[in-house]
Design a protein around this motif. Structure first.
Motif, PDB file in Angstrom:
ATOM      1  N   ASN A  86       0.827  -1.203   0.000  1.00  0.00           N
ATOM      2  CA  ASN A  86       0.000   0.000   0.000  1.00  0.00           C
ATOM      3  C   ASN A  86       0.867   1.261   0.000  1.00  0.00           C
ATOM      4  OD1 ASN A  86      -1.764   1.989   2.138  1.00  0.00           O
ATOM      5  ND2 ASN A  86      -2.819   1.204   0.332  1.00  0.00           N
ATOM      6  N   ASP A  87       1.940   1.237   0.782  1.00  0.00           N
ATOM      7  CA  ASP A  87       2.855   2.382   0.795  1.00  0.00           C
ATOM      8  C   ASP A  87       3.485   2.608  -0.581  1.00  0.00           C
ATOM      9  OD1 ASP A  87       2.347   2.819   3.471  1.00  0.00           O
ATOM     10  OD2 ASP A  87       4.161   1.823   4.188  1.00  0.00           O
ATOM     11  N   ALA A  88       3.617   1.510  -1.356  1.00  0.00           N
ATOM     12  CA  ALA A  88       4.193   1.607  -2.701  1.00  0.00           C
ATOM     13  C   ALA A  88       3.158   1.968  -3.760  1.00  0.00           C
ATOM     14  CB  ALA A  88       4.878   0.291  -3.065  1.00  0.00           C
ATOM     15  N   GLY A  89       1.901   2.181  -3.343  1.00  0.00           N
ATOM     16  CA  GLY A  89       0.889   2.651  -4.281  1.00  0.00           C
ATOM     17  C   GLY A  89      -0.212   1.671  -4.620  1.00  0.00           C
ATOM     18  N   VAL A  90      -0.210   0.472  -4.015  1.00  0.00           N
ATOM     19  CA  VAL A  90      -1.245  -0.527  -4.295  1.00  0.00           C
ATOM     20  C   VAL A  90      -2.432  -0.307  -3.360  1.00  0.00           C
ATOM     21  CG1 VAL A  90      -1.798  -2.986  -4.372  1.00  0.00           C
ATOM     22  CG2 VAL A  90       0.490  -2.198  -5.031  1.00  0.00           C
ATOM     23  N   THR A  91      -3.618  -0.194  -3.924  1.00  0.00           N
ATOM     24  CA  THR A  91      -4.835  -0.108  -3.117  1.00  0.00           C
ATOM     25  C   THR A  91      -5.237  -1.518  -2.689  1.00  0.00           C
ATOM     26  OG1 THR A  91      -5.565   1.877  -4.270  1.00  0.00           O
ATOM     27  CG2 THR A  91      -7.254   0.608  -3.126  1.00  0.00           C
ATOM     28  N   VAL A  92      -5.598  -1.672  -1.422  1.00  0.00           N
ATOM     29  CA  VAL A  92      -5.920  -2.986  -0.866  1.00  0.00           C
ATOM     30  C   VAL A  92      -7.377  -3.009  -0.421  1.00  0.00           C
ATOM     31  CG1 VAL A  92      -5.396  -4.669   0.944  1.00  0.00           C
ATOM     32  CG2 VAL A  92      -3.536  -3.323  -0.080  1.00  0.00           C
ATOM     33  N   PHE A  93      -8.123  -3.995  -0.934  1.00  0.00           N
ATOM     34  CA  PHE A  93      -9.507  -4.227  -0.508  1.00  0.00           C
ATOM     35  C   PHE A  93      -9.599  -5.670  -0.050  1.00  0.00           C
ATOM     36  CE2 PHE A  93     -13.740  -5.903  -1.291  1.00  0.00           C
ATOM     37  CZ  PHE A  93     -14.562  -4.936  -0.740  1.00  0.00           C
ATOM     38  N   LEU A  94     -10.007  -5.885   1.200  1.00  0.00           N
ATOM     39  CA  LEU A  94     -10.090  -7.257   1.702  1.00  0.00           C
ATOM     40  C   LEU A  94     -11.339  -7.444   2.539  1.00  0.00           C
ATOM     41  CD1 LEU A  94      -9.182  -7.481   5.006  1.00  0.00           C
ATOM     42  CD2 LEU A  94      -7.022  -6.766   4.020  1.00  0.00           C
ATOM     43  N   SER A  95     -11.868  -8.659   2.476  1.00  0.00           N
ATOM     44  CA  SER A  95     -12.943  -9.042   3.382  1.00  0.00           C
ATOM     45  C   SER A  95     -12.350  -9.960   4.438  1.00  0.00           C
ATOM     46  CB  SER A  95     -14.073  -9.754   2.635  1.00  0.00           C
ATOM     47  OG  SER A  95     -13.688 -11.062   2.274  1.00  0.00           O
ATOM     48  N   SER A  96     -12.831  -9.836   5.650  1.00  0.00           N
ATOM     49  CA  SER A  96     -12.261 -10.622   6.735  1.00  0.00           C
ATOM     50  C   SER A  96     -13.238 -10.673   7.900  1.00  0.00           C
ATOM     51  CB  SER A  96     -10.933 -10.014   7.202  1.00  0.00           C
ATOM     52  OG  SER A  96     -10.383 -10.748   8.283  1.00  0.00           O
ATOM     53  N   HIS A  97     -13.108 -11.728   8.708  1.00  0.00           N
ATOM     54  CA  HIS A  97     -13.850 -11.783   9.968  1.00  0.00           C
ATOM     55  C   HIS A  97     -12.915 -11.540  11.152  1.00  0.00           C
ATOM     56  CE1 HIS A  97     -12.096 -15.811   9.678  1.00  0.00           C
ATOM     57  NE2 HIS A  97     -12.231 -15.887  10.988  1.00  0.00           N
ATOM     58  N   LEU A  98     -11.624 -11.280  10.884  1.00  0.00           N
ATOM     59  CA  LEU A  98     -10.640 -11.050  11.940  1.00  0.00           C
ATOM     60  C   LEU A  98     -10.622  -9.562  12.297  1.00  0.00           C
ATOM     61  CD1 LEU A  98      -7.758 -13.314  10.557  1.00  0.00           C
ATOM     62  CD2 LEU A  98      -9.448 -13.885  12.319  1.00  0.00           C
ATOM     63  N   LEU A  99     -11.445  -9.188  13.262  1.00  0.00           N
ATOM     64  CA  LEU A  99     -11.607  -7.778  13.599  1.00  0.00           C
ATOM     65  C   LEU A  99     -10.305  -7.139  14.059  1.00  0.00           C
ATOM     66  CD1 LEU A  99     -15.005  -7.870  15.543  1.00  0.00           C
ATOM     67  CD2 LEU A  99     -14.608  -7.091  13.225  1.00  0.00           C
ATOM     68  N   ALA A 100      -9.541  -7.852  14.879  1.00  0.00           N
ATOM     69  CA  ALA A 100      -8.309  -7.273  15.398  1.00  0.00           C
ATOM     70  C   ALA A 100      -7.326  -6.982  14.271  1.00  0.00           C
ATOM     71  CB  ALA A 100      -7.683  -8.210  16.428  1.00  0.00           C
ATOM     72  N   GLU A 101      -7.263  -7.872  13.293  1.00  0.00           N
ATOM     73  CA  GLU A 101      -6.340  -7.656  12.177  1.00  0.00           C
ATOM     74  C   GLU A 101      -6.785  -6.493  11.304  1.00  0.00           C
ATOM     75  OE1 GLU A 101      -3.296  -8.787  11.521  1.00  0.00           O
ATOM     76  OE2 GLU A 101      -3.577  -9.564  13.530  1.00  0.00           O
ATOM     77  N   VAL A 102      -8.078  -6.399  11.039  1.00  0.00           N
ATOM     78  CA  VAL A 102      -8.583  -5.278  10.253  1.00  0.00           C
ATOM     79  C   VAL A 102      -8.298  -3.963  10.980  1.00  0.00           C
ATOM     80  CG1 VAL A 102     -10.688  -4.175   9.396  1.00  0.00           C
ATOM     81  CG2 VAL A 102     -10.307  -6.608   9.007  1.00  0.00           C
ATOM     82  N   GLU A 103      -8.471  -3.969  12.294  1.00  0.00           N
ATOM     83  CA  GLU A 103      -8.231  -2.753  13.077  1.00  0.00           C
ATOM     84  C   GLU A 103      -6.769  -2.314  12.997  1.00  0.00           C
ATOM     85  OE1 GLU A 103      -9.896  -0.876  17.224  1.00  0.00           O
ATOM     86  OE2 GLU A 103      -9.706  -3.051  17.071  1.00  0.00           O
ATOM     87  N   GLN A 104      -5.848  -3.290  12.937  1.00  0.00           N
ATOM     88  CA  GLN A 104      -4.426  -2.959  12.842  1.00  0.00           C
ATOM     89  C   GLN A 104      -4.002  -2.600  11.421  1.00  0.00           C
ATOM     90  OE1 GLN A 104      -1.514  -5.350  15.233  1.00  0.00           O
ATOM     91  NE2 GLN A 104      -3.282  -6.654  15.620  1.00  0.00           N
ATOM     92  N   LEU A 105      -4.685  -3.168  10.434  1.00  0.00           N
ATOM     93  CA  LEU A 105      -4.243  -3.035   9.049  1.00  0.00           C
ATOM     94  C   LEU A 105      -4.930  -1.907   8.281  1.00  0.00           C
ATOM     95  CD1 LEU A 105      -2.864  -4.044   6.407  1.00  0.00           C
ATOM     96  CD2 LEU A 105      -4.754  -5.695   6.201  1.00  0.00           C
ATOM     97  N   CYS A 106      -6.239  -1.781   8.437  1.00  0.00           N
ATOM     98  CA  CYS A 106      -7.027  -0.988   7.492  1.00  0.00           C
ATOM     99  C   CYS A 106      -7.150   0.477   7.901  1.00  0.00           C
ATOM    100  CB  CYS A 106      -8.410  -1.607   7.328  1.00  0.00           C
ATOM    101  SG  CYS A 106      -8.340  -3.234   6.527  1.00  0.00           S
ATOM    102  N   THR A 107      -7.330   1.313   6.896  1.00  0.00           N
ATOM    103  CA  THR A 107      -7.558   2.740   7.105  1.00  0.00           C
ATOM    104  C   THR A 107      -9.028   3.100   6.940  1.00  0.00           C
ATOM    105  OG1 THR A 107      -7.091   3.176   4.757  1.00  0.00           O
ATOM    106  CG2 THR A 107      -5.239   3.327   6.303  1.00  0.00           C
ATOM    107  N   ARG A 108      -9.784   2.200   6.353  1.00  0.00           N
ATOM    108  CA  ARG A 108     -11.196   2.466   6.059  1.00  0.00           C
ATOM    109  C   ARG A 108     -11.939   1.144   6.141  1.00  0.00           C
ATOM    110  NH1 ARG A 108     -14.381   6.449   3.819  1.00  0.00           N
ATOM    111  NH2 ARG A 108     -15.841   5.921   2.155  1.00  0.00           N
ATOM    112  N   VAL A 109     -13.167   1.159   6.646  1.00  0.00           N
ATOM    113  CA  VAL A 109     -13.917  -0.086   6.800  1.00  0.00           C
ATOM    114  C   VAL A 109     -15.347   0.088   6.316  1.00  0.00           C
ATOM    115  CG1 VAL A 109     -12.538  -0.911   8.751  1.00  0.00           C
ATOM    116  CG2 VAL A 109     -14.594   0.434   9.189  1.00  0.00           C
ATOM    117  N   GLY A 110     -15.916  -1.035   5.887  1.00  0.00           N
ATOM    118  CA  GLY A 110     -17.336  -1.129   5.604  1.00  0.00           C
ATOM    119  C   GLY A 110     -17.873  -2.347   6.317  1.00  0.00           C
TER     120      GLY A 110
END
Length: 308
Positions: free
Chosen positions: A188-212
């Motif tokens: 992502n820092d190199a310019g890749v946009t990341v979209f992921l679905s997950s049930h791991l709330l703690a990981e999403v909280e550490q990784l993501c900048t935006r959530v749905g």
């Protein structure tokens, strides 16, 4: 980067996705959350043209999908459910075949140069996911976590602008999940946009900048994570003098649980000074901040695997 408008998917009488307006911006690390059966995988598959929508519109990389899939998909790296591979071939051979089956990269030069470039892409993808040491081992000898890493390598091999990943942490141990997080942040820092679905709330909280958040096929929440988890304007006070504090702050205490009070107050330091000045004991005090788990549970119902 990804926009959907009133997106709907029905299977007979069942509506799996209900009028979803998704907004994934370039540069986001976007996490799609929701209970089991909420429609996450169906939505991901529609974004890639693997499932046709019943209604609504999908725009990916500025182009309508699935109408312009042949133009859009080569710019996307995807990992959907359990990755497929030829079990008798090595991880390296699987990636080489996958890369060779894709469209030729413009400016690739002669066949010899193209093969050298392909080897470089395969080497780079294996290294990125930590499979360099087992790249020549047959996939049938891989663990579940190793096969998941191989699927991620396949998503990365064409150096995509956009990654779409469905439950990428499946089968990974804690170290593998940490490695995945660091890899996705680096990409992502190199310019890749990341979209992921997950049930791991703690990981999403550490990784993501935006959530749905999806619930029963509806997008019930979509926002920047920093805004969602910002202080609420309330103070949590833990005190053995809870009765006296409640009396002093008459009308400002919104909730009480034993010695812990939730107080409507703008400044924790000022509140602490007021309480101590009144001779009241304070064990701890600080602004209330909701976790991502609190937020998701507040807007979703029971998942499809809930036992009633």
């Amino acid at each position: 980067m990804i926009i959907t408008r009133a997106l709907i998917k029905r299977y007979g009488a069942v509506t799996a996705v209900r009028s979803v307006d998704l907004d994934v911006r370039e540069g986001d690390r976007y996490g799609l959350l929701g209970p089991n059966g909420s429609g996450k995988t169906t939505l991901v598959r529609m974004l890639l043209g693997l499932v046709y929508a019943t209604g609504g519109e999908i725009e990916v990389l500025g182009r309508r999908m699935p109408r312009y899939a042949r133009e859009v998909l080569p710019q996307i790296g995807a990992l959907i459910e359990e990755p497929a591979a030829y079990p008798h071939l090595s991880g390296r051979a699987n990636l080489t075949l996958l890369d060779a089956a894709g469209p030729r990269i413009p400016g690739g030069g002669s066949m010899g140069k193209a093969r050298r470039t392909r080897r470089q892409r395969v080497d780079e993808a294996l290294e990125q996911v930590g499979l360099t040491g087992v790249g020549r081992r047959p996939v049938k000898a891989y663990s579940l976590g190793m096969r998941q890493r191989l699927g991620l390598a396949a998503a990365l091999i064409r150096r995509p602008r956009l990654l779409i990943l469905d439950e990428p942490g499946n089968g990974l141990d804690p170290r593998g999940i940490r490695d995945l997080r660091e890899l996705l942040v680096g990409l992502n820092d190199a310019g890749v946009t990341v979209f992921l679905s997950s049930h791991l709330l703690a990981e999403v909280e550490q990784l993501c900048t935006r959530v749905g958040v999806l619930d029963s096929g509806r997008l019930v929440l979509q926002d920047d994570l920093a805004a969602l988890c910002a202080p609420t304007g309330r103070i949590v006070v833990d005190t053995p003098d809870a009765d006296r504090v409640a009396a002093l702050l008459d009308g400002q205490v919104e909730h009480r649980d034993g010695q812990q009070l939730l107080v409507r107050y703008s400044d924790a330091a000022a509140l602490n000074t007021r309480l101590v000045g009144a001779g009241l004991r304070v064990s701890s005090i600080g602004p209330q901040q909701r976790t991502l788990e609190d937020i998701v549970l507040s807007v979703t119902g029971a998942g499809s695997d809930q036992i009633s």
